[in-house]
Scaffold this motif. Structure first.
Motif, PDB file in Angstrom:
ATOM      1  N   VAL A 202     -21.743  -7.364 -28.613  1.00 25.90           N
ATOM      2  CA  VAL A 202     -21.020  -6.170 -28.185  1.00 25.90           C
ATOM      3  C   VAL A 202     -20.777  -6.235 -26.687  1.00 25.90           C
ATOM      4  CG1 VAL A 202     -20.938  -3.653 -28.226  1.00 25.90           C
ATOM      5  CG2 VAL A 202     -22.229  -4.876 -29.990  1.00 25.90           C
ATOM      6  N   ASP A 204     -19.204  -4.104 -23.327  1.00 22.88           N
ATOM      7  CA  ASP A 204     -18.864  -2.747 -22.896  1.00 22.88           C
ATOM      8  C   ASP A 204     -18.181  -2.713 -21.532  1.00 22.88           C
ATOM      9  OD1 ASP A 204     -20.900  -3.260 -21.103  1.00 22.88           O
ATOM     10  OD2 ASP A 204     -22.157  -1.561 -21.688  1.00 22.88           O
ATOM     11  N   LEU A 241     -26.250   1.591 -26.116  1.00 23.89           N
ATOM     12  CA  LEU A 241     -24.896   1.609 -25.571  1.00 23.89           C
ATOM     13  C   LEU A 241     -24.489   3.001 -25.125  1.00 23.89           C
ATOM     14  CD1 LEU A 241     -23.277  -0.653 -28.308  1.00 23.89           C
ATOM     15  CD2 LEU A 241     -23.665  -1.283 -25.913  1.00 23.89           C
ATOM     16  N   ARG A 245     -18.143   4.160 -22.775  1.00 21.99           N
ATOM     17  CA  ARG A 245     -17.615   2.899 -22.266  1.00 21.99           C
ATOM     18  C   ARG A 245     -16.728   2.233 -23.318  1.00 21.99           C
ATOM     19  NH1 ARG A 245     -19.538   1.423 -17.550  1.00 21.99           N
ATOM     20  NH2 ARG A 245     -18.669  -0.667 -17.837  1.00 21.99           N
ATOM     21  N   LEU A 247     -16.133  -0.148 -25.823  1.00 19.81           N
ATOM     22  CA  LEU A 247     -16.983  -1.050 -26.609  1.00 19.81           C
ATOM     23  C   LEU A 247     -16.134  -1.980 -27.475  1.00 19.81           C
ATOM     24  CD1 LEU A 247     -19.662   1.535 -27.817  1.00 19.81           C
ATOM     25  CD2 LEU A 247     -19.713   0.079 -25.769  1.00 19.81           C
ATOM     26  N   THR A 248     -16.444  -3.268 -27.429  1.00 19.26           N
ATOM     27  CA  THR A 248     -15.796  -4.257 -28.285  1.00 19.26           C
ATOM     28  C   THR A 248     -16.879  -4.953 -29.101  1.00 19.26           C
ATOM     29  OG1 THR A 248     -14.100  -4.639 -26.591  1.00 19.26           O
ATOM     30  CG2 THR A 248     -14.267  -6.266 -28.364  1.00 19.26           C
ATOM     31  N   TRP A 249     -16.836  -4.782 -30.422  1.00 18.60           N
ATOM     32  CA  TRP A 249     -17.814  -5.367 -31.333  1.00 18.60           C
ATOM     33  C   TRP A 249     -17.220  -6.652 -31.908  1.00 18.60           C
ATOM     34  CZ3 TRP A 249     -22.451  -2.575 -32.902  1.00 18.60           C
ATOM     35  CH2 TRP A 249     -22.590  -1.345 -32.253  1.00 18.60           C
TER      36      TRP A 249
END
Length: 280
Positions: A202, A204, A241, A245, A247-249
């Motif tokens: 992940v 952020d 987390l 922000r 977030l890219t998973w």
């Protein structure tokens, strides 16, 4: 077509046509279905039935609501469904597992092994290294892909690129343009947290991660993960987390499936994901 355009061109003519159409449709229906239309329209009902318009919808079709925009209609129906108690929050069930089963996480090594296994299931390559081997591992991974130019966040730790030779590294400060990102062979970043249960990393936008475009445009993403950043489950990751922000998973390379169920990688992001796992 001219007649249709003439009818649709005036709200009153359109409303009158709708009223007549609904009235005739209800007269022709049997058991709530229109099974046969007269004249040339009969060709349409030879292969299919049509539902008759319900009487309770008539005011909506021909009254003031007929001129209501689609957005207003959707919002009106949402308000009706919510009723007078709209705006109140419903309780969220919290009975899901928050930690890994004891059998999967007897030791810290078990958690790291699970992360490696699940990341591999997602078609990501994972390499375990010691802290003093990070620079060599990064260089080897990029040389293995024959990278000539890479992009990195401006605050990427210097030691991660200390052994890199023969590869041009461009810092994203000021922000690189799209053509430069697309013309680069790889991107090197860190991460905010990683999930063992799903093999997910992940980002952020924090330290050593950069903006989202940096990790979506180049075709190869090399992500450095510290062992203490790996948690067992998604709830544990969410707890670390900040939801405010970006977030890219990331669970493996970007992939989608076409109409023939053929897997296509790289359609919406990098087609290759490599993870350098630093065992601190």
């Amino acid at each position: 077509m001219r007649g249709l355009a003439w009818t649709m061109g005036d709200p009153r003519r359109h409303e009158a046509a709708v009223r007549r159409g609904v009235r005739w449709a209800r007269l022709l229906s049997r058991g709530g279905r229109i099974r046969r239309l007269p004249g040339l329209l009969g060709k349409w009902t030879e292969a299919r039935d049509l539902p008759a318009p319900p009487s309770r919808e008539l005011p909506r079709l021909v009254g003031q609501d007929a001129r209501m925009s689609s957005r207003e209609e959707v919002l009106r129906r949402v308000r009706e469904a919510l009723g007078g108690a709209r705006g109140t929050s419903s309780p969220v069930p919290r009975g899901y597992a928050r930690r890994l089963p004891a059998a999967d996480a007897e030791t810290r090594a078990d958690v790291l092994a699970l992360f490696t296994e699940r990341a591999a299931d997602n078609r990501a390559a994972v390499r375990h290294v010691a802290a003093d081997e990070a620079g060599t591992a990064v260089a080897a991974a990029l040389w293995g892909r024959e990278a000539k130019q890479i992009v990195v966040p401006a605050d990427l730790p210097f030691g991660w690129l200390a052994e890199l030779d023969g590869v041009r590294a461009l810092a994203d400060a000021p922000a690189l343009d799209l053509d430069t990102l697309a013309g680069s062979d790889a991107v090197v970043t860190g991460c905010a947290v990683a999930v063992a249960q799903t093999g997910t990393v992940v980002l952020d936008g924090g330290r050593a991660q950069g903006r989202r475009a940096l990790t979506l445009v180049p075709g190869h993403h090399l992500c450095v993960v510290h062992a203490d950043q790996i948690v067992g489950t998604v709830p544990e990751a969410v707890g670390r987390l900040d939801p405010a922000r970006p977030l890219t998973w990331i669970s493996g390379p970007s992939a989608t499936y076409g109409i023939e169920t053929a897997r296509v990688e790289g359609a919406h992001g990098p087609r290759h994901l490599e993870i350098i796992l630093i065992e601190d």
